[in-house]
Design a protein around this motif. Structure first.
Motif, short mmCIF file in Angstrom:
data_model
loop_
_atom_site.label_atom_id
_atom_site.label_comp_id
_atom_site.label_asym_id
_atom_site.label_seq_id
_atom_site.Cartn_x
_atom_site.Cartn_y
_atom_site.Cartn_z
N GLN A 7 4.85 12.44 37.61
CA GLN A 7 6.17 12.42 37.05
C GLN A 7 6.53 13.61 36.09
O GLN A 7 7.63 13.94 36.10
N VAL A 8 5.47 14.29 35.83
CA VAL A 8 5.73 15.49 34.86
C VAL A 8 5.53 16.76 35.61
O VAL A 8 6.03 17.89 35.03
N GLY A 9 5.05 16.89 36.66
CA GLY A 9 4.68 17.74 37.70
C GLY A 9 3.44 18.59 37.58
O GLY A 9 3.39 19.68 37.83
N ILE A 10 2.65 17.73 37.21
CA ILE A 10 1.10 18.33 37.09
C ILE A 10 0.32 17.88 38.56
O ILE A 10 0.45 16.76 38.88
N PRO A 11 -0.27 18.90 39.16
CA PRO A 11 -0.99 18.58 40.51
C PRO A 11 -2.05 17.71 40.14
O PRO A 11 -2.69 17.49 39.11
N VAL A 12 -2.23 16.68 41.35
CA VAL A 12 -3.28 15.58 41.26
C VAL A 12 -4.06 15.95 42.46
O VAL A 12 -3.58 16.00 43.53
N PHE A 13 -5.38 15.54 42.33
CA PHE A 13 -6.22 15.75 43.42
C PHE A 13 -7.16 14.76 43.41
O PHE A 13 -7.53 14.10 42.27
N GLY A 14 -7.66 14.27 44.60
CA GLY A 14 -8.58 13.01 44.60
C GLY A 14 -10.24 13.53 44.58
O GLY A 14 -11.01 12.82 44.01
N ARG A 15 -10.37 14.84 44.92
CA ARG A 15 -11.77 15.51 44.69
C ARG A 15 -11.62 16.65 43.87
O ARG A 15 -10.67 17.53 44.11
N ALA A 16 -12.84 17.32 43.31
CA ALA A 16 -12.82 18.43 42.81
C ALA A 16 -12.61 19.64 43.87
O ALA A 16 -11.93 20.55 43.43
N GLU A 17 -13.12 19.35 44.91
CA GLU A 17 -13.18 20.59 45.96
C GLU A 17 -11.80 20.70 46.37
O GLU A 17 -11.51 21.92 46.85
N ASP A 18 -10.98 19.65 46.38
CA ASP A 18 -9.57 20.05 46.82
C ASP A 18 -8.69 20.98 45.54
O ASP A 18 -7.78 21.54 46.08
N ALA A 19 -9.17 20.79 44.39
CA ALA A 19 -8.58 21.37 43.43
C ALA A 19 -9.11 22.95 43.20
O ALA A 19 -8.33 23.76 42.60
N ALA A 20 -10.02 23.11 44.05
CA ALA A 20 -10.80 24.41 43.80
C ALA A 20 -10.07 25.78 44.08
O ALA A 20 -10.55 26.80 43.90
N GLY A 21 -9.01 25.36 45.26
CA GLY A 21 -8.45 26.34 45.86
C GLY A 21 -7.50 26.96 44.78
O GLY A 21 -7.14 26.68 43.71
N ASP A 22 -6.56 28.04 45.24
CA ASP A 22 -5.50 28.71 44.41
C ASP A 22 -4.37 28.62 45.02
O ASP A 22 -3.31 29.08 44.59
N ARG A 23 -4.23 27.27 45.73
CA ARG A 23 -2.79 27.21 46.45
C ARG A 23 -1.80 26.03 45.56
O ARG A 23 -1.08 25.56 46.17
N TRP A 24 -2.20 25.86 44.45
CA TRP A 24 -1.38 24.79 43.59
C TRP A 24 -0.98 25.43 42.52
O TRP A 24 -1.66 26.28 41.79
N HIS A 25 0.13 24.86 41.99
CA HIS A 25 0.83 25.36 40.58
C HIS A 25 1.34 24.20 40.16
O HIS A 25 1.90 23.07 40.61
N MET A 26 1.65 24.11 38.91
CA MET A 26 2.08 23.33 37.81
C MET A 26 3.61 23.32 37.92
O MET A 26 4.14 24.38 37.95
N ASP A 27 4.19 22.39 38.32
CA ASP A 27 5.77 22.31 38.44
C ASP A 27 6.41 21.47 37.38
O ASP A 27 6.95 20.31 37.53
N ASN A 52 -1.48 28.34 30.87
CA ASN A 52 -2.31 27.87 31.76
C ASN A 52 -1.62 27.12 32.85
O ASN A 52 -0.72 26.58 32.79
N GLU A 53 -2.34 26.98 33.86
CA GLU A 53 -1.97 26.00 35.12
C GLU A 53 -3.16 24.95 35.01
O GLU A 53 -4.20 25.30 34.79
N VAL A 54 -2.35 23.70 34.77
CA VAL A 54 -3.68 22.54 34.88
C VAL A 54 -3.09 21.67 35.87
O VAL A 54 -2.00 21.55 36.42
N ALA A 55 -4.39 21.06 36.43
CA ALA A 55 -4.46 19.90 37.60
C ALA A 55 -5.20 18.96 36.98
O ALA A 55 -6.08 19.06 36.18
N VAL A 56 -5.23 17.61 37.43
CA VAL A 56 -6.14 16.65 37.18
C VAL A 56 -6.57 16.21 38.65
O VAL A 56 -6.04 16.03 39.64
N VAL A 57 -7.98 15.77 38.41
CA VAL A 57 -8.80 15.29 39.57
C VAL A 57 -9.21 13.77 38.86
O VAL A 57 -9.86 13.56 38.02
#
Length: 122
Positions: free
Chosen positions: A74-94, A57-62
């Motif tokens: 620090q561990v490479g999980i994308p972080v967003f301030g709003r759920a709408e920003d995370a809704a796209g497919d342009r992010w990846h866990m690194d 899975n790819e995981v991000a936190v809002v």
């Protein structure tokens, strides 16, 4: 497509990990409730990341919680301030660290120093 999972305010980290373990090959953004501090350190965030990696899975936190945001970065999980920003497919866990193989957890570890090797101690 990103699935938004709203974490209940009374959920534990273990409950979130179990939920994450039910999905496979998904992109999931965890919408954390205000004041939820279960992921506010690197060790806990790494546990969540490892669960995601095992399930492919790819995981991000809002969240707006600064300690949680810092731990995720620090561990490479994308972080967003709003759920709408995370809704796209342009992010990846690194991930900053490789996946640990549960059958050989010591495989990715460096060689121990000479004074720790069993053949040197005596």
């Amino acid at each position: 497509m990103t699935e938004i999972y709203q974490v209940p305010p009374d959920a534990s980290l273990e409950a979130v990990r179990r939920t994450l373990g039910q999905w496979r090959n998904k992109r999931i953004a965890l919408l954390l409730p205000e004041g939820w501090l279960e992921l506010n350190n690197v060790a806990r965030m790494r546990l969540l990341q490892r669960q995601a990696q095992i399930q492919h899975n790819e995981v991000a936190v809002v969240t707006r919680e600064s300690a949680t945001r810092n731990a995720a970065k620090q561990v490479g999980i994308p972080v967003f301030g709003r759920a709408e920003d995370a809704a796209g497919d342009r992010w990846h866990m690194d991930p900053m660290l490789p996946l640990v193989d549960p059958r050989a957890p010591d495989a990715a570890l460096p060689e121990p120093p000479p004074w720790r090797r069993s053949e040197e101690v005596g």
